[in-house]
Design an enzyme around this catalytic site. Structure first.
Site, PDB file in Angstrom:
ATOM      1  N   CYS A  39       0.712  -1.049  -0.218  1.00  0.00           N
ATOM      2  CA  CYS A  39      -0.076   0.031  -0.334  1.00  0.00           C
ATOM      3  C   CYS A  39       0.766   0.906   0.274  1.00  0.00           C
ATOM      4  CB  CYS A  39      -1.044  -0.176   1.182  1.00  0.00           C
ATOM      5  SG  CYS A  39      -1.706   1.472   1.760  1.00  0.00           S
ATOM      6  N   CYS A  42       0.122   3.528   2.921  1.00  0.00           N
ATOM      7  CA  CYS A  42       1.023   2.771   4.253  1.00  0.00           C
ATOM      8  C   CYS A  42       2.031   3.740   4.473  1.00  0.00           C
ATOM      9  CB  CYS A  42       0.560   1.801   4.019  1.00  0.00           C
ATOM     10  SG  CYS A  42      -1.120   1.322   4.006  1.00  0.00           S
TER      11      CYS A  42
END
Length: 118
Positions: A39, A42
């Site tokens: 991600c 993230c």
């Protein structure tokens, strides 16, 4: 538990359960970062989250990889990454979805201290 100022990464459900129980018993604010290695947002927010852990020693910071601990992510109804859950004594106070630095900081300040009712 990890040293103050560190993000606690849990890699097994048993480890998570044990560390969350200890954090809840501490009565401190808990912030959980539900993340994934694949991600990009993230990865963007991870250093910010680590820096917040260093600055807010009175808060417990957790990092949970949704692929490693998918049952934990399901328990917290995580639908997107990153998701940040703010908890105190086992009760969810706030949820922030996305790498929203300002919103994370605002909720950290809001829930860190509880003002006693007059």
């Amino acid at each position: 538990m990890a040293a103050e100022g560190e993000v606690i990464a849990c890699h097994t459900v048993e480890d998570w359960t044990e560390k969350l129980k200890a954090a809840n018993e501490s009565k401190k604010l808990i912030v959980i970062d539900f993340t994934a290695t694949w991600c990009p947002p993230c990865r963007f927010i991870a250093p910010v989250f680590a820096d917040l852990a260093k600055k807010h020693l009175d808060v417990v910071f957790f990092k949970v990889d949704v692929d490693e601990l998918n049952t934990v992510a399901e328990e917290f109804k995580v639908q997107a990454m990153p998701t940040f859950i703010f908890m105190k004594e086992g009760e969810i106070k706030e949820t922030v979805v996305g790498a929203a630095k300002e919103e994370i900081i605002a909720n950290l300040e809001k829930h860190k201290t509880v003002v006693a009712a007059a």
